[in-house]
Enzyme design. Sequence first.
Site, mmCIF file in Angstrom:
data_model
loop_
_atom_site.group_PDB
_atom_site.id
_atom_site.type_symbol
_atom_site.label_atom_id
_atom_site.label_comp_id
_atom_site.label_asym_id
_atom_site.label_seq_id
_atom_site.Cartn_x
_atom_site.Cartn_y
_atom_site.Cartn_z
ATOM 1 N N ALA A 95 -62.300 40.088 -31.568
ATOM 2 C CA ALA A 95 -62.293 38.754 -32.183
ATOM 3 C C ALA A 95 -62.861 37.761 -31.178
ATOM 4 C CB ALA A 95 -60.858 38.365 -32.535
ATOM 5 N N ARG B 232 -67.317 46.072 -32.352
ATOM 6 C CA ARG B 232 -67.913 45.924 -31.016
ATOM 7 C C ARG B 232 -69.314 46.515 -30.931
ATOM 8 N NH1 ARG B 232 -64.374 45.290 -26.394
ATOM 9 N NH2 ARG B 232 -62.364 44.656 -27.165
ATOM 10 N N ARG C 32 -55.218 51.993 -30.895
ATOM 11 C CA ARG C 32 -56.278 51.275 -31.609
ATOM 12 C C ARG C 32 -56.780 52.163 -32.740
ATOM 13 N NH1 ARG C 32 -60.059 49.369 -26.567
ATOM 14 N NH2 ARG C 32 -60.319 47.325 -27.478
ATOM 15 N N ASP D 105 -64.903 41.016 -17.004
ATOM 16 C CA ASP D 105 -63.714 41.785 -16.613
ATOM 17 C C ASP D 105 -63.750 42.182 -15.138
ATOM 18 O OD1 ASP D 105 -62.578 41.627 -19.094
ATOM 19 O OD2 ASP D 105 -62.315 43.791 -19.357
ATOM 20 N N GLU E 257 -77.014 50.227 -15.765
ATOM 21 C CA GLU E 257 -75.839 50.700 -16.517
ATOM 22 C C GLU E 257 -75.578 52.152 -16.125
ATOM 23 O OE1 GLU E 257 -73.350 49.758 -18.731
ATOM 24 O OE2 GLU E 257 -72.880 51.890 -18.687
HETATM 25 C C1 LIG Z 1 -57.088 46.610 -26.782
HETATM 26 C C2 LIG Z 1 -58.032 45.516 -26.389
HETATM 27 C C3 LIG Z 1 -58.379 44.536 -27.308
HETATM 28 C C4 LIG Z 1 -59.200 43.469 -26.932
HETATM 29 N N1 LIG Z 1 -59.511 42.517 -27.851
HETATM 30 C C5 LIG Z 1 -60.253 41.443 -27.496
HETATM 31 C C6 LIG Z 1 -60.573 40.435 -28.443
HETATM 32 O O1 LIG Z 1 -60.196 40.509 -29.610
HETATM 33 N N2 LIG Z 1 -61.307 39.370 -28.008
HETATM 34 C C7 LIG Z 1 -61.774 39.265 -26.732
HETATM 35 O O2 LIG Z 1 -62.452 38.270 -26.396
HETATM 36 N N3 LIG Z 1 -61.508 40.231 -25.815
HETATM 37 C C8 LIG Z 1 -60.760 41.305 -26.176
HETATM 38 N N4 LIG Z 1 -60.495 42.283 -25.256
HETATM 39 C C9 LIG Z 1 -61.047 42.167 -23.892
HETATM 40 C C10 LIG Z 1 -62.497 42.616 -23.887
HETATM 41 O O3 LIG Z 1 -62.591 43.916 -24.443
HETATM 42 C C11 LIG Z 1 -63.060 42.626 -22.477
HETATM 43 O O4 LIG Z 1 -62.753 41.406 -21.834
HETATM 44 C C12 LIG Z 1 -64.579 42.802 -22.485
HETATM 45 O O5 LIG Z 1 -64.979 43.883 -23.267
HETATM 46 C C13 LIG Z 1 -65.087 42.960 -21.063
HETATM 47 O O6 LIG Z 1 -66.467 43.121 -21.055
HETATM 48 P P1 LIG Z 1 -67.227 43.468 -19.704
HETATM 49 O O7 LIG Z 1 -68.662 43.553 -20.081
HETATM 50 O O8 LIG Z 1 -66.794 42.541 -18.631
HETATM 51 O O9 LIG Z 1 -66.678 44.899 -19.285
HETATM 52 P P2 LIG Z 1 -66.915 46.328 -19.959
HETATM 53 O O10 LIG Z 1 -66.970 46.218 -21.438
HETATM 54 O O11 LIG Z 1 -65.909 47.246 -19.358
HETATM 55 O O12 LIG Z 1 -68.375 46.742 -19.485
HETATM 56 C C14 LIG Z 1 -68.627 47.224 -18.184
HETATM 57 C C15 LIG Z 1 -69.934 48.020 -18.212
HETATM 58 O O13 LIG Z 1 -70.256 48.383 -16.881
HETATM 59 C C16 LIG Z 1 -70.582 49.757 -16.812
HETATM 60 N N5 LIG Z 1 -70.189 50.200 -15.465
HETATM 61 C C17 LIG Z 1 -68.937 50.412 -14.987
HETATM 62 N N6 LIG Z 1 -68.980 50.754 -13.696
HETATM 63 C C18 LIG Z 1 -70.285 50.772 -13.324
HETATM 64 C C19 LIG Z 1 -70.966 51.048 -12.108
HETATM 65 N N7 LIG Z 1 -70.300 51.380 -10.979
HETATM 66 N N8 LIG Z 1 -72.324 50.979 -12.094
HETATM 67 C C20 LIG Z 1 -73.021 50.628 -13.220
HETATM 68 N N9 LIG Z 1 -72.421 50.347 -14.410
HETATM 69 C C21 LIG Z 1 -71.069 50.421 -14.457
HETATM 70 C C22 LIG Z 1 -69.761 50.393 -17.941
HETATM 71 O O14 LIG Z 1 -70.311 51.621 -18.362
HETATM 72 C C23 LIG Z 1 -69.838 49.307 -19.003
HETATM 73 O O15 LIG Z 1 -70.978 49.436 -19.819
HETATM 74 C C24 LIG Z 1 -59.686 43.386 -25.605
HETATM 75 C C25 LIG Z 1 -59.377 44.384 -24.680
HETATM 76 C C26 LIG Z 1 -58.560 45.449 -25.062
HETATM 77 C C27 LIG Z 1 -58.222 46.501 -24.039
#
Ligand SMILES: Cc1cc2nc3c(=O)[nH]c(=O)nc-3n(C[C@H](O)[C@H](O)[C@H](O)COP(=O)(O)OP(=O)(O)OC[C@H]3O[C@@H](n4cnc5c(N)ncnc54)[C@H](O)[C@@H]3O)c2cc1C
Length: 432
Positions: free
Chosen positions: A48, A121, A203, A314, A35
Amino acid sequence: MAEKTHTIAVVGGGIAGLTLTLGLLHQKVPVTLYESASSFGEIGAGVAFGPNASRAMELIDPKIRQGFENRKTQNLWESKKSRWFDFRYGVGKKIGEGPEERVGELIVSLDTPPGRGTVHRAHFLDEMVALLPDGISRFGKRLVDLTDEGPEKGVVLRFADGTEARHIAVIGTDGIKSRTRELLLGEGHPAAKAFFSGKYAYRALIPMQKASELLGEELANNSQMYFGNHGHVLTFPIERGKTMNVVAFRSREKWENPEWVITVDKQTMQNDFKGWSQHVQNIIANVEKPNIWALFMHPPAPYYYKGRVCILGDAAHASTPHCGAGAGMAIEDSYVLSGLIGQETIDGDLEAAFKAYDAVRRERSQKLVVESKRQAEIYEFEVPEIGEDKESVAAIMRTRMSWIWDEDLPAEARLASELLQKFKAESGTARL
Ligand SMILES: Cc1cc2nc3c(=O)[nH]c(=O)nc-3n(C[C@H](O)[C@H](O)[C@H](O)COP(=O)(O)OP(=O)(O)OC[C@H]3O[C@@H](n4cnc5c(N)ncnc54)[C@H](O)[C@@H]3O)c2cc1C
């Protein structure tokens, strides 16, 4: 089965990285989680999870589902426990069309199948972090580069602090600005980076007592969505009803600021909702720190893996949030991929596992990116054939979510498993 002697690297410790890591550990696959931040962390906002997401948690490891259940909030009124949203008009009739008799009027109330819930979250993340064994997480490790040296030697990861690590495979869960994605697709690839979706959001969290005073108990205690022209506002309770989560969306053509989250003054935010219903204006007036989040989305990646490098969550398919399902999709990904890797020895055909994951997950997860954008267009009266008409909006909304919520995840995993065997047979790695 040969012993799993080497570890897989998971890069990024958000919801995707943590559910994947816990899934791999549940499958007895050794893993190291890198991380970039100095600790795990999530923003102070609600999220949600639909029934598909909570089923995926259960299927990965019942302890993840339990963590969600420990913190989950549903609508507070017994009669609205299974309500997804009460959808309402957040604006009056168009200017020149008469008095605002339509403001606040219910368009349609829609329920979800069992399993939906909302959560803070950071609290959900805490529950997952508590399940991680000591010694597998490395902090302050920002991935900058990767070299895949093939199945024998594995993949070399290079971090911003100058250190390196070698792993048998790498799964990038590093979010919407994923470096792993860039390296996988190639820096100049048209799908390597996210683009602005045309929407942005404020937000906020408002203490429930305050929210009840502003909106009345029914609207504060239960999920609501207010539709308007080129904007919409949603609220739902989190923290067992202590807090009301707010997301307020507006549109603009371009986003030129290099930062995706910027602070604006209160007046700018209030101007954005000028002329909206009193409910909406009351909500907006009580947002203490107005931050704008620019909403970006990914063009479809042509593949989610190459060799021993793979992307998930994502990093693979960042979507706008209008179906409330991006994080849920990441959890589904984690279920399918951890199950596939669990069927392989760590020295086995991980490429075939990645290929099966790609084959099963890419179309569904990219469909979300498209449908989510469309969802906002419906909420914001931007679809000419639906417009602001109550019956048309209600009719389309009744059918739009079942492909997400009703997915048969074990069937997906079975298909992925069959494909894994097929791909192994094709590459000659299937054991006889
Ligand atoms: C306004 C808003 C509301 C939302 N509401 C919902 C909802 O109600 N329900 C739902 O299902 N989804 C919702 N989403 C979508 C959801 O937030 C995302 O799909 C989800 O959080 C993605 O998770 P992730 O772990 O893929 O990415 P992230 O949460 O972005 O995690 C990525 C991690 O990788 C780390 N990282 C980044 N780059 C590097 C690197 N080069 N090297 C090492 N570590 C790194 C970061 O620090 C972070 O900890 C919402 C999104 C937004 C913007």
